[in-house]
Design a protein around this motif. Structure first.
Motif, PDB file in Angstrom:
ATOM      1  N   UNK A  92       0.880  -1.179   0.000  1.00 24.73           N
ATOM      2  CA  UNK A  92       0.000   0.000   0.000  1.00 24.73           C
ATOM      3  C   UNK A  92       0.909   1.218   0.000  1.00 24.73           C
ATOM      4  N   UNK A  93       0.787   2.060  -0.992  1.00 24.86           N
ATOM      5  CA  UNK A  93       1.666   3.218  -1.127  1.00 24.86           C
ATOM      6  C   UNK A  93       1.496   4.173   0.068  1.00 24.86           C
ATOM      7  N   UNK A  94       2.580   4.864   0.481  1.00 26.48           N
ATOM      8  CA  UNK A  94       2.504   5.778   1.631  1.00 26.48           C
ATOM      9  C   UNK A  94       1.825   7.098   1.253  1.00 26.48           C
ATOM     10  N   UNK A  95       0.503   7.058   1.264  1.00 26.72           N
ATOM     11  CA  UNK A  95      -0.267   8.240   0.852  1.00 26.72           C
ATOM     12  C   UNK A  95      -1.469   8.485   1.759  1.00 26.72           C
ATOM     13  N   UNK A  96      -1.520   7.801   2.902  1.00 25.59           N
ATOM     14  CA  UNK A  96      -2.681   7.906   3.773  1.00 25.59           C
ATOM     15  C   UNK A  96      -2.324   8.570   5.102  1.00 25.59           C
ATOM     16  N   UNK A  97      -3.310   9.274   5.670  1.00 25.12           N
ATOM     17  CA  UNK A  97      -3.119   9.932   6.960  1.00 25.12           C
ATOM     18  C   UNK A  97      -3.383   8.968   8.118  1.00 25.12           C
ATOM     19  N   UNK A  98      -4.208   7.953   7.860  1.00 30.52           N
ATOM     20  CA  UNK A  98      -4.497   6.927   8.861  1.00 30.52           C
ATOM     21  C   UNK A  98      -4.630   5.581   8.167  1.00 30.52           C
ATOM     22  N   UNK A  99      -4.061   4.539   8.764  1.00 23.31           N
ATOM     23  CA  UNK A  99      -4.255   3.165   8.314  1.00 23.31           C
ATOM     24  C   UNK A  99      -4.488   2.309   9.545  1.00 23.31           C
ATOM     25  N   UNK A 100      -5.634   1.630   9.588  1.00 24.64           N
ATOM     26  CA  UNK A 100      -5.957   0.785  10.739  1.00 24.64           C
ATOM     27  C   UNK A 100      -6.314  -0.607  10.245  1.00 24.64           C
ATOM     28  N   UNK A 101      -5.594  -1.648  10.721  1.00 26.31           N
ATOM     29  CA  UNK A 101      -5.821  -3.007  10.200  1.00 26.31           C
ATOM     30  C   UNK A 101      -7.184  -3.559  10.583  1.00 26.31           C
ATOM     31  N   UNK A 102      -7.779  -4.240   9.606  1.00 27.03           N
ATOM     32  CA  UNK A 102      -9.081  -4.874   9.805  1.00 27.03           C
ATOM     33  C   UNK A 102      -8.926  -6.386   9.874  1.00 27.03           C
ATOM     34  N   UNK A 103      -7.906  -6.898   9.211  1.00 28.83           N
ATOM     35  CA  UNK A 103      -7.767  -8.334   8.977  1.00 28.83           C
ATOM     36  C   UNK A 103      -8.025  -8.608   7.510  1.00 28.83           C
TER      37      UNK A 103
END
Length: 376
Positions: A92-103
């Protein structure tokens, strides 16, 4: 006396010149706890990852990193979040302000004021190749319990509410054509085998093979990574993976035949994975050549795309000849990023036995596309 004073003064001046140079010498990176063979490493506020020997294998370039779990890790590059695999390649390219794992390889993602859900694996959407399972266009995305089930709750800008139970996600990913969706990564399902250390090279593969249900322990909270795989065990793994890829019932059916591997042998014979009578003794150790033949004959392996040049593979794997009865299977697994060889020369050692650790690596790459390898 004057000469002595001059020498002392010169020495002092030289010392003063050396102090800034010595002070500017960077400290060694600080290495933290290992997970799946890699450790977080930090130096002067920059983070990366160190290998089992303590050498930096993923550059110290991030503001922060999260430990690897099931072969992926979130990283912060200049304030933007992305996800990498163990060789540092971005999933996943580094372009997000938040990333939270779902599974299941999914993350709740925020970019600016908008939210959505992104996958570590892309698929062909209506507008082309994309990682967005739910587009970055929602007011919010949350993980909540709805009706007794964990679910994603997406709120649209019009106020609409979409509820996606997590147990439905593998089917959704399959419907979108996301490769590997029949081997979902289940969040939090990790083994704790006493004979697998977080620093071991095979810890990643044991985690994935266990998480996806391809392999289990051998009893007594042990995995026995160095134990050699038998023909029966190889056929059981092949039948399991092939069945799940096809979506039939073998992998969901209880098997109580005697000997225990009878149903796996029958499945592999009926599916054309092995020929009747190909093996006379199912309890003996299987060779690397034979394992390549078995795994390479599954429908799963046959369906995979090429990612390495067949011509370069044939030229590079020098201990396998074109006349070898298993050459096509062996070359095919290298070409598809499943086999990587036992050394930097890509040697295969066809007549050697296979350890459970090595089998876990092969099975994990067959199951999970994001772990397949570009050799050249």
């Amino acid at each position: 006396m004057k000469k002595g004073k001059k020498l002392a003064a010169a020495f002092l001046a030289l010392s003063l010149l050396l102090v800034p140079a010595l002070a500017s010498t960077p400290a060694e990176p600080t290495i933290y706890g290992y997970s799946e063979g890699l450790a977080q490493a930090e130096q002067e506020g920059k983070w990366g990852f160190a290998g089992p020997e303590g050498n930096i294998v993923i550059p110290l370039q991030y503001r922060s990193v999260v430990s690897f779990t099931l072969g992926v890790a979130a990283v912060n590059l200049d304030g933007k979040l992305g996800v990498i695999r163990p060789d540092g390649e971005y999933l996943i390219q580094p372009e997000y302000d938040t990333l939270m794992p779902v599974g299941y390889g999914l993350y709740m993602a925020q970019r600016g004021d908008d939210w959505g859900v992104v996958s570590i694996l892309p698929y062909q959407g209506e507008k082309g190749r994309t990682n967005e399972v739910y587009p970055i266009s929602y007011v919010s995305v949350e993980l909540n319990s709805v009706g007794g089930n964990d679910a994603l709750v997406l709120i649209s800008k019009g106020g609409g509410r979409t509820v996606v139970p997590l147990f439905q996600i593998p089917g959704i990913l399959s419907g979108l054509g996301v490769e590997g969706s029949c081997f979902p990564l289940t969040r939090g399902r990790l083994p704790s085998f006493t004979d697998v250390n977080a620093r071991d090279w095979y810890a990643l593969w044991v985690d994935i093979a266990y998480n996806t249900g391809i392999m289990t322990g051998t009893g007594g909270n042990a995995f026995e990574p160095g134990r050699e795989v038998t023909v029966a065990e190889a056929l059981q793994m092949a039948a399991n993976m092939d069945s799940r890829h096809k979506g039939d019932t073998f992998h969901t059916t209880a098997h109580i035949s005697t000997p225990w591997y009878t149903d796996a042998v029958d499945y592999c014979t009926a599916s054309g994975i092995i020929a009747r009578g190909q093996f006379e003794d199912y309890t003996r150790q299987i060779t690397r050549r034979e394992l390549a033949q078995v795994f390479g004959a599954t429908e799963l392996a046959r369906s995979l795309p090429q990612r390495n040049s067949p011509v370069r593979v044939m030229a590079s794997v020098r201990d396998v000849t074109a006349g070898d009865p298993a050459a096509q299977a062996i070359y095919g697994l290298y070409t598809k990023g499943i086999l990587t060889g036992v050394d930097e020369n890509l040697s295969f050692r066809p007549d050697s036995p296979v350890t459970r650790a090595e089998a876990a690596a092969l099975a994990s790459r067959l199951a999970r596309p994001e772990q397949r390898v570009d050799l050249f």
